[in-house]
Design an enzyme around this catalytic site. Structure first.
Site, mmCIF file in Angstrom:
data_model
loop_
_atom_site.group_PDB
_atom_site.id
_atom_site.type_symbol
_atom_site.label_atom_id
_atom_site.label_comp_id
_atom_site.label_asym_id
_atom_site.label_seq_id
_atom_site.Cartn_x
_atom_site.Cartn_y
_atom_site.Cartn_z
ATOM 1 N N HIS A 75 0.819 -1.218 0.000
ATOM 2 C CA HIS A 75 0.000 0.000 0.000
ATOM 3 C C HIS A 75 0.848 1.260 0.000
ATOM 4 O O HIS A 75 1.953 1.301 0.545
ATOM 5 C CB HIS A 75 -0.997 0.006 1.159
ATOM 6 C CG HIS A 75 -0.388 -0.026 2.534
ATOM 7 N ND1 HIS A 75 -0.022 1.115 3.204
ATOM 8 C CD2 HIS A 75 -0.111 -1.050 3.372
ATOM 9 C CE1 HIS A 75 0.448 0.792 4.395
ATOM 10 N NE2 HIS A 75 0.415 -0.522 4.520
ATOM 11 N N ASP A 77 -0.193 4.401 1.167
ATOM 12 C CA ASP A 77 -0.424 5.366 2.239
ATOM 13 C C ASP A 77 0.359 5.002 3.495
ATOM 14 O O ASP A 77 0.733 3.846 3.717
ATOM 15 C CB ASP A 77 -1.914 5.483 2.560
ATOM 16 C CG ASP A 77 -2.517 4.182 3.068
ATOM 17 O OD1 ASP A 77 -2.197 3.121 2.494
ATOM 18 O OD2 ASP A 77 -3.315 4.218 4.026
ATOM 19 N N GLU A 138 -5.045 1.978 2.937
ATOM 20 C CA GLU A 138 -4.986 0.729 3.701
ATOM 21 C C GLU A 138 -5.055 1.001 5.185
ATOM 22 O O GLU A 138 -5.700 0.271 5.942
ATOM 23 C CB GLU A 138 -3.700 -0.025 3.337
ATOM 24 C CG GLU A 138 -3.627 -1.460 3.861
ATOM 25 C CD GLU A 138 -3.036 -1.573 5.265
ATOM 26 O OE1 GLU A 138 -3.078 -2.678 5.841
ATOM 27 O OE2 GLU A 138 -2.528 -0.553 5.810
ATOM 28 N N ASP A 162 3.427 -6.827 3.475
ATOM 29 C CA ASP A 162 2.948 -5.832 4.447
ATOM 30 C C ASP A 162 2.883 -6.393 5.860
ATOM 31 O O ASP A 162 1.825 -6.397 6.478
ATOM 32 C CB ASP A 162 1.570 -5.319 4.022
ATOM 33 C CG ASP A 162 1.086 -4.161 4.879
ATOM 34 O OD1 ASP A 162 1.929 -3.507 5.514
ATOM 35 O OD2 ASP A 162 -0.134 -3.914 4.909
#
Length: 369
Positions: A75, A77, A138, A162
């Site tokens: 992601h 962000d 996310e 992640d």
């Protein structure tokens, strides 16, 4: 194969870009240029429009041999504070200057994916059809993944880069979740002249909270009130209090029971005091559990052995985009990338872990036909 300097430079360049949730535009443009320079077909979806952001998810397509399709995702962000990030290299690790987060969560994942694609192309390695997804929002509820139309691409496997921990860790179990707002509405009154005419919303909430199950309920379930807001003035009986609540459990049934208990406790307590009670708490993403004989795990384990990193399976109390994709019926696995102390100003990542993550992605892509 992995170009250490190139990988580090790529990560640092991205870490310097401010990209809080719903404001990923600059990061999205950077990634689009990177993927296009590698010859990928790049598109941006309309997820940002749906959720009020200034960017959509960025999707890159790299055609390969065979019928298999592999999705790689991280992601864009980050949590706050993420303005003016100043990455520092110190004794083999990358950290911030202590004034902001670093953004390894999840820009280190993106950097590893981009480096792996460069290595694949430079060495002409055979690979499956590759779908790269750099998702938005996310950190505020997996909103980019929720609004990504994964069915358009129908990957056989999805690997989500992640998770904290050393490369080689596979997250095989994550929780079901629920969150929302609980509001108690009392009645204001002058706190010094006529407090008996009021209903203190905080008092109501306090009585309810003493009956709640909070913290770690059991080895599968947690419950928390993280934010409390209320009050108008010190001399006014508090007319309203708002609590931000969340709960998680590896068992969907246990979560349902906990949510019912919590709701009924607040409802009954509010009635006893003559107050009103409102709740927006609802279930969010679903948890998932991958059996040890799942093909996606076998592929990951083989890749770990090929580069001599330890293969470990773990459960986690956090969620990721993999929760959404598994819920939609597409087998997905979250893998660790070495990021440490995420969501804090002490966040850091070891360069060797970034290199191992890139190697793992290359081996995964080489091994899936």
């Amino acid at each position: 194969m992995i170009n250490r300097d190139r990988l580090v430079e790529s990560f640092i360049n991205m870490a310097k870009i401010s990209s809080p949730s719903l404001k990923e535009r600059e990061m999205a443009d950077y990634i689009k240029k990177e993927l296009e320079s590698l010859g990928l077909d790049v598109v941006e979806d309309n997820a940002g429009i749906k959720i009020g952001g200034n960017s959509g998810n960025i999707i890159g397509i790299m055609k390969g041999s065979g019928e298999k399709k592999v999705l790689l995702s991280a992601h864009m962000d980050t949590v706050l504070p993420c303005d003016k990030v100043n990455p520092i290299i110190d004794n083999g690790i990358i950290k911030s200057d202590g004034k902001t987060i670093l953004g390894g969560d999840d820009k280190a994942g993106i950097a590893a994916i981009i480096e792996a694609i460069k290595v694949i192309k430079e060495n002409n390695f055979e690979h499956p059809n590759i779908i790269i997804v750099c998702s938005i929002a996310e950190e505020i509820g997996l909103l980019g993944a929720k609004n990504f139309e994964i069915e358009k691409y129908s990957p056989n496997f999805s690997f989500i880069l992640d998770s904290s921990g050393k490369p080689g860790i596979a997250i095989v179990q994550t929780p079901f979740s629920a969150k929302g707002q609980i509001k108690i509405v009392g009645r204001p009154a002058h706190a010094g002249i006529a407090p008996e005419n009021g209903i203190n919303a905080l008092t109501v909430a306090a009585h309810a909270i003493t009956k709640l199950k909070l913290g770690r309920i059991d080895d599968e379930t947690t419950s928390n009130i993280g934010i409390v807001r209320g009050g108008e003035a010190v001399n006014i009986v508090m007319p309203e209090v708002i609590l931000q609540y969340e709960a998680r459990s590896f068992s969907g049934e246990k979560l349902d029971i906990l949510l019912d208990e919590t709701y009924n406790i607040f409802l009954k307590t509010a009635e006893e005091f003559g107050a009103k009670f409102e709740s927006t708490v609802e279930k969010g993403y679903s948890g998932y559990y991958l059996e040890k004989n799942e093909e996606i795990l076998k592929c990951f384990e083989k890749a770990c052995k090929n580069i001599d990193v330890e293969y470990i399976t773990k459960s986690t109390g956090g969620g990721s985009d993999a929760n959404i994709y598994n819920e939609k019926g597409y087998k997905s696995l979250t893998i660790a990338i070495g990021m440490t102390k995420v969501h804090t100003k002490e966040e850091y990542i070891e360069i060797e872990d970034m290199i191992d993550t890139s190697k793992l992605v290359v081996e995964l892509l080489k091994g899936i036909r």
